[in-house]
Every structure is written in C-alpha cells, then in structure tokens.
Design an enzyme around this catalytic site. Structure first.
Site, short mmCIF file in Angstrom:
data_model
loop_
_atom_site.label_atom_id
_atom_site.label_comp_id
_atom_site.label_asym_id
_atom_site.label_seq_id
_atom_site.Cartn_x
_atom_site.Cartn_y
_atom_site.Cartn_z
N ALA A 1 5.47 74.76 -28.40
CA ALA A 1 6.29 74.48 -27.22
C ALA A 1 7.66 74.02 -27.68
CB ALA A 1 5.61 73.39 -26.39
N LYS A 2 8.48 73.53 -26.76
CA LYS A 2 9.81 73.07 -27.15
C LYS A 2 9.72 71.75 -27.89
CE LYS A 2 12.84 75.67 -24.35
NZ LYS A 2 12.38 76.15 -23.06
N ARG A 3 8.77 70.93 -27.48
CA ARG A 3 8.55 69.70 -28.22
C ARG A 3 7.10 69.28 -28.12
NH1 ARG A 3 12.96 66.48 -27.59
NH2 ARG A 3 11.75 64.82 -28.50
#
Ligand code: GLU
Length: 486
Positions: A254-256
């Site tokens: 994911a993005k983070r």
C-alpha cells in the site's frame, strides 16, 4: 543497436517504491549497455491527471540520481515526450487510421445505451464490457456518413475470434492466449485521445524503445499489444514484466503501513538516504550472482543483468531497509553526515553542547536520522531512571558498591580542572587502580549517574566531557542521593 529504455509514468500521484523500481530497472538496463534512458509522460487519461504530478516525477528521479538522457525537458530528437502533446501532432490518429485501412481496426459509433446493454465480464476484479463487433459490420459508406455527420466515435482494435497470439517476456517466457479472449479494445477514445493501450505501442515503436519494463499487471494486455505490433509489421520490444512488491504480510504494497511510508519523498523525509533507498529497491526482485547487498548506483549499473530478475513477488522488508540505511550512514563522510544530522540534534538539544562531538557518537549507532533523538536526549536533561540500573551482574556492581564509588569520585571530580575525555579517563583510571577493581566497577555507576540510561552512544568520560563539570557534579550528586535513599 543502441539500447533505449523509457520510464513512462502517468502523472496521477506520488511515486512509490513500485514506480521507482520500474524507473530504476529501465535506467540500469540502458546504462549497463551504454544506452539511452528517457522519461515519457503518459497523460492520455485526462480525468486521472493530478496537478504537480509531473514535477514530482522529475524531482524524484533527480533525488534518486536517475538522470535521463531524453524527456520533456531534454530533447533528444524523439519528442514531444508528453503524450497529450504527441496527440496534437496527429500521430496516434494517423496510425489508427492505418490500422483501419488494413482491417485491423474499425470505427465504432455505439452509444452509451447500446454499450450498457452488452454482455459484461469480470476480469481481474474489474467489470468490462465485451464488445460484440457490431460496428465492424458497417459499410464504408455508412462509416463515412456517420463521420460526416459528426457522430461521436471511437476506434477499436479488430481482434480475430479464432486462433491464438503468442508474445515473449524475458522472465515469463512465451505466453500464448486464445484470440477469442482478446476484446476489441479502444485505441482512440471519443475525446480524440489515444488510450494508453494504443499510445504505448505507437510511442515505443516511434521512439525506438528496445526494452519495456513494467509491472506484471500489464501481462494480460500484452497479447493485444503484440497484435498491434504484428498488424503494423513492427518488431516488438523486449518485454520485462516485474513481479509484484508485497508487504511482510504478502499483501500488495500500500502507500504506507503503520509509520512507514512507501512513497519515495516521504521516505526521504522520514530520514532515509536516497542512495540507500535506491540500493534497497534494486534488490526488490533482482539479485546479483554473489550475495552482495551494498551497491552504489555506479556499481549497480556495472552489475545489473535483467535476466536475473525473479518472477516471485518481492517482499518489502522495512527492517532490512533500515539496516541498509544505517550502513550508508556509517559510510558517510562526516561533514555531510553532520549537515544532515544537525537539525535532528537541535530538535532535542537546546543547550550549548558540542554538537559535532555528539554527532560523532551517534553516527555508527543510528539507522535513520530520527533515531538520533532517543540516543542523545539525556544530554539535555537527566531522565527519570530506576535505581536498579546500578546493579549489573557482569560489572559486579550493586547499589551499595555504586554508592561507595560515587561518593569516592565526587570529591575527585570536584577538584578536577581538566574535563576533557582524556583527563577524566586518567582520573577515574587512577581511582580504579588504587582500588584494585575492574574498570566497569567504576565506569558503570558513573555512566549511569551522568546519563540515566542503560545504553549510551559513548562511554562515561566522553559523555562527561560534553556535559561539562557543573552538570556532571549535579548528576553525580543526584545519583548519590537516589542510592542513599533507596
Ligand atoms: N503509464 C503506465 C503506468 O504508469 C506505464 C506502463 C508502461 O510502462 O508501459 O503504469
């Protein structure tokens, strides 16, 4: 033939490690062979366009050290390098019409209502409409009449319903699909823009791209691209489809995750060095022949062989990235390190300390810059600590012995003028010898008293040198008081 690769981002957001890996591998393939690496901006999907995303691509590439030879800002004779600008030259329409003339594509005038009534299929989680080739049956006259009337249209690829298509990927080998499975994808949209599916083929060919590296989510579309190459009679580029990157739980990255970001700019902001991130990303799916892990960009260029990219998903291991970053910090030139460390030191240290000395203590101990705070905060103020910390089996110390030592050394430290590390060390060593004890028997309680910590980035006397006489005496007295009242 000169190797030419391209990084072709759609300006739809931030660059995460997956994008950067693609860019890096394209860069390495080109540079390894002394070839050219270009940036091409794929902005044909105007709805997904994000303001500033193109600038972010440049910034990221520059910070990562991936210098391009050609791109929107650097003409190499293959421009324009932005698809919306290429469109204005009429290039996509010209090639689409060529396919229409060859019977490999056709105009489609079906309206929304008709398309909505068509059969749908779920492909990779997305519902797609399977076009029924209705407009393929239109006569030339009907098509021309519709065009003359200004009826909205798209141009579709005309895929056969029988036979099969094979394309080759360097990692996955030959992949064959039944033509019946290939939908008549849109090449030119009703707004006149080409789809990515069409533009990437026209551009890769006209820009003389030799190697295409991209995520393996494009594998399923590649037979359709192959059919376009075949229809034009063009040679297709070498395809290298990259494995997925997953997190430790084997979920798509994911993005983070928690505190960790996978967006390059945010990672740098979080205290990672661009060189370390690039080095780590190079190993996400690729490995050299030996088990070497630390590579400068120059060394990667020399070593990188794309045949050694793995097909299995690459797991992003934040612990390993932190370790690698720590190795880069250790190897860093001190002045450069200090420049980067200073703001982190100043965040926790406001008193008049010798920050360079402190920076030197932590250089080999941190993995990312924000780690600095926890190593040095005790200089600013003595933390609350447990008196039990004076007891240390290996040093053979306990509360009683520690109290005795601190009481003994207090007057010595009061009388001492020279508060340099050496001077203090000699002083304490003399006491050690007189007492006939081991170093640790004295150093442990002294260090505990002046730091209030079990782990410190330096020995007792180095810490005392930085603290200065007044503060040292205060802390030793505090230790005596704590031990006496325990
Ligand atoms: N514009 C596509 C993307 O951002 C590029 C895919 C390719 O490299 O062909 O995913």
């Amino acid at each position: 033939m000169k190797i030419r690769t391209r990084y072709a981002p759609s300006p739809t957001g931030k660059m995460h490690v997956g994008n950067l890996r693609t860019a890096l591998y394209e860069f390495l393939i080109a540079k390894h062979a002394d070839g050219d690496f270009m940036i091409r901006i794929e902005d044909t999907d105007q709805e997904r366009f994000v303001e500033g995303a193109t600038e972010l691509v440049y910034r990221t590439m520059e910070n990562a050290g991936l210098a391009h030879d050609e791109g929107p800002d650097k003409d190499g004779g293959y421009g324009p390098y932005v698809q919306s600008e290429r469109m204005k030259t009429g290039i996509y329409m010209k090639y689409a019409k060529e396919l229409v003339d060859r019977g490999e594509a056709y105009y489609c005038f079906c309206d929304k209502e008709r398309l909505a009534s068509l059969k749908t299929e779920v492909v990779e989680g997305k519902t797609i409409t399977v076009y029924d080739k209705h407009c393929l049956g239109l006569s030339k006259e009907e098509v021309e009449k519709n065009l003359a009337e200004g009826k909205p249209f798209v141009i579709r690829q005309n895929n056969p319903t029988e036979g099969s298509t094979t394309f080759h990927d360097e990692l996955y080998g030959d992949i064959t699909v039944e033509n019946a499975e290939l939908d008549d994808m849109i090449l030119i949209k009703s707004d006149g823009y080409p789809t990515y599916n069409f533009a990437n083929v026209v551009d890769d060919h006209t820009m003389n791209i030799t190697h295409v590296v991209r995520g393996n989510e494009y594998l399923s579309s590649s037979p359709k691209y192959q059919r376009l190459y075949d229809a034009f009679g063009w040679e297709s580029p070498v395809y290298v489809h990259l494995p997925l990157i997953t997190d430790e739980n084997h979920k798509k990255l994911a993005k983070r995750s928690g505190n960790a970001s996978y967006i390059f700019e945010e990672m740098v902001h979080d205290g990672f060095l661009p060189e370390a991130v690039v080095n780590y990303i190079a190993l996400l799916g690729w490995s050299p022949e030996d088990n070497r892990e630390i590579f400068s960009l120059e060394e990667l260029i020399q070593t990188f062989d794309y045949h050694r990219i793995s097909k299995s998903p690459a797991v992003f291991d934040n612990v390993k990235l932190r370790w690698m970053n720590g190795e880069y910090i250790k190897a860093m030139d001190f002045d450069k390190f200090y420049e980067m460390a200073e703001p982190y030191l100043k965040k926790v240290l406001t008193k008049d300390f010798d920050l360079k000395k402190i920076a030197n203590m932590v250089k080999t101990r941190i993995e990312v810059f924000p780690d600095i705070a926890e190593h040095v905060d005790f200089f600013e103020s003595l933390p609350e600590y447990d008196v039990e910390m004076y007891t240390h089996k290996k040093m053979k110390t306990d509360r009683e012995s520690s109290l005795q030592v601190l009481r003994d050394v207090l007057p010595l430290l009061e009388a001492q003028e020279d508060y340099s590390n050496d001077g203090l060390y000699q002083l304490l060593l003399k006491y050690v010898e007189e007492k006939g004890v081991k170093n640790g028997y004295v150093m442990w309680p002294v260090r505990t008293a002046v730091s209030g910590k079990q782990m410190t980035p330096a020995g007792a006397t180095e810490i005392m040198e930085v603290l200065g006489k007044e503060e040292v005496l205060k802390r030793i007295k505090k230790g005596i008081e704590m031990l006496a009242n325990a």
